[in-house]
Design an enzyme around this catalytic site. Sequence first.
Site, short mmCIF file in Angstrom:
data_model
loop_
_atom_site.label_atom_id
_atom_site.label_comp_id
_atom_site.label_asym_id
_atom_site.label_seq_id
_atom_site.Cartn_x
_atom_site.Cartn_y
_atom_site.Cartn_z
N GLU A 89 7.41 -12.13 -31.33
CA GLU A 89 6.53 -11.38 -32.22
C GLU A 89 7.11 -11.10 -33.60
OE1 GLU A 89 3.41 -10.40 -31.71
OE2 GLU A 89 3.29 -11.30 -29.72
N SER A 468 -15.05 30.26 21.20
CA SER A 468 -13.95 31.12 21.68
C SER A 468 -12.75 31.14 20.75
CB SER A 468 -13.51 30.66 23.08
OG SER A 468 -14.55 30.88 24.01
#
Length: 846
Positions: A89, A468
């Site tokens: 680059e 219960s």
Amino acid sequence: MILIKLLKIILKLLIGCFICGLIIGIAGYAYYSKDLPDVASLKDVRLQTPLQVLSKDGELIAIFGERRRTPLKYDEIPQLVVNAVIATEDARFHEHFGIDPIGIIRAMYIGLKQKGFSQGGSTITQQVAKNFFLTPEKSISRKVKEMILAIRMEKELSKEEIMALYLNMINFGSRAYGVAAAAYTFFGKSPQDLTVDEAALLAGLPNAPSAFNPIAHPEKALTRRNWVLGRMLDQSYITQAQYDEAISKPLNVSYHAPQIEFSAPYVAEMARQFMYEKFGENAYTDGYKVYTTISKQDQIAATESVQKHIIDYDIRHGYRGPEKVLWKNNESPWDAEQIKKELEKYICYGGICPAVVIKASDSEATAVLTDSSNIVITYQGMKWARPFISDTQQGGFPKKVSDTIKAGQLIWVRKPQDNWELAQVPAVNAALVSLDSDNGAIKAIVGGYDFNLSKFNRATQALRQLGSNIKPFIYTATLEQGLTMATLLNDAPIVRTTGSETWRPKNSPPSYAGPLRLRIGLGMSKNVMMVRALRAVGIDYAASYLERFGFPKENISHNESLALGSASFTPLQVARAYSVIVNGGYLVTPYLIEKIEYYNNKDVIYQHQPLIACQNCNDEVQTTESTPASLDNVEDVANQTDNEEPELANMKSEDNLILPDMNKDNKSNDITPKYAPHTLSSGIAFIMKDGLRSTVFGGSDWQGTAWRVKSLGRKDVGGKTGTTNGSKDVWFSGFGGNIVTTVWMGFDDHRRELGRTFRAEAGAVTANPIWVDYMKVALKDVPVKEDVKPEDVISVTIDQRTGLLPQPGSQTMSEYFIKGTEPTHYATQEIGTKVTDSEGNTSELF
């Protein structure tokens, strides 16, 4: 002379042009600079980084966000990668001042020569400036601004800082932003492990990430990679030998999804929703890390246990048939393409996957999976599939494979071990929530069989009747009012008539034993004894007392059915309530999120500070106004209003209970422990916790409903089963060490019953096994906990039959009492009623 004059004219023109150019340049710089951002902000830039949800140990659970990115510091980026990028680059990266005049001239020359500008001449610094500050438009003004920003950046930032920004910011394709994400996406490794050819491939992607994508366009990617290798060789970043080796290698790339350590989708979704509510769309881009309280070991165990026992229930109740029939015996079979297209409409749920049967015989069936592979199901893998008739009735077991499986059927299959089996997507569901009773930290949470099947989180959102499972809390209220675990209550049928309505609460099973101690009533889950206990303290007192355990008052019934668990709560609310009994009486608040931080691991924006249970405190306990319990009216109809059922619309699930309050100061350096509200005396909590052990270990002549928990091989365990009318809901809640876990199972349709097969579905046989399998793992490294008896608790030897002080020859046991409530009278000793006459004959006196 003419030549000299001509040179002077040219010189003046050049000077004039220079001055004009200088003036234009200064004016242009001033014009384009006035609205440019401050490049110093790049020192503290926050890259778009996805939201991560992690376990308490930092293991990745989920990622949310479109861009995959893992920011690195410069010294974490290999020099090989840096060199490859520079060669590709910006060869003069270390020499230029932000813009590269030589590079620009070269790009212009090549562009004019080729009659097209293929090289842009932008430096890495310019690319960083463009990506952070400018739009992607192509114009002279944008290019000028880009150059100005690049020059400023070079003055403000070091070359290393600029390179790190570039390699963390740039798009590499396939949603991978930054070199770390790219290395994992394409190679499944970290940047430090990249080879020369791999680094070259990545360096060539940012120029055109879509065109050079190695997965979509491997030929173009290979050509691009080899060009980068040539650039690296030309600039002496690699040797000829390295070049020759690298260029001979194939691409060897494949797509790698983010590496999720383990699945906990209900946990991840709760964290995601919370973060989105607090931060909006920024939650997915600002790089937050959310550390939860769950552990990998416990969460996996919870998920596997829930899924296993849901499947077991489904198998017990029979086969509901194929998902779909694609063709019948007298029709032409579908071709491979048609089958594949149909299968792609379905996904797998919890290991259960779609398949199409292409051949079936008496001994086996052949089916095709979504990936077009063939599997074989033998009789052993489908012999369970007796027809489902109803939730309480099943047909006979199949005698051969073709009785059930036929060609053309779209079915569901699973592979639990080595062989494939016939399966079906479960209709029933379940939930599990486990927490640390000392501080409320969630250890594991499962909201259903599979998140993709249903995103409804039953652990935090499903309001279901307790059955219960509610008994320990009402019995605790009776202990508060002077009853004891040795108090006798009559285990006998109850009939109550109001107008034309008759209420007959029954035991399950419907057997009755007369007067029994409260401990036995709890351990054997005697319903009629629970009703009498509720009457002893009064409905309103018991209903109000339940709030001490964190139950919302909006959910609590104000009638005698409360004794049998008609109130509805979520599994999370139930687990929290049991924690109060287990931790000594402190109402801890469950929490899921331990801390939240930014991606750099430095800025912690939230740190949870739980209110904890105190083990050695003598603080004041919350009270509830009442009158002492009385056994005088337990056989009478309760005199409180008996039609007060809570409105469903007003009930609270409190599914946000476990999420942080970000409005509080949660970053304080104060590490002083802060204690949860003390809502239950430590003495009563100790006695009730011991009572819950009786449901596991029973007594000398009776067995508790939770006897299966004994398989854990520990003494510090206890819990309570729960089953509602018609077995619409089954529960088990219990503890081991400091871990409290609640399990629920039922249908999302409240009207549907769990039914029966060779036995009725119930909390003890349906929910308890889920709990046991999970706790085997959760308690693996947890030491056995020895509870310290509070000072106000004493142990007294009692007569087992009466609960009073024993006479000589009585069957005895030790029982715990709050000081002042222990028995003071002795049990009545039975005297024989037989007499013998003078001749030695024996007969009954009465």
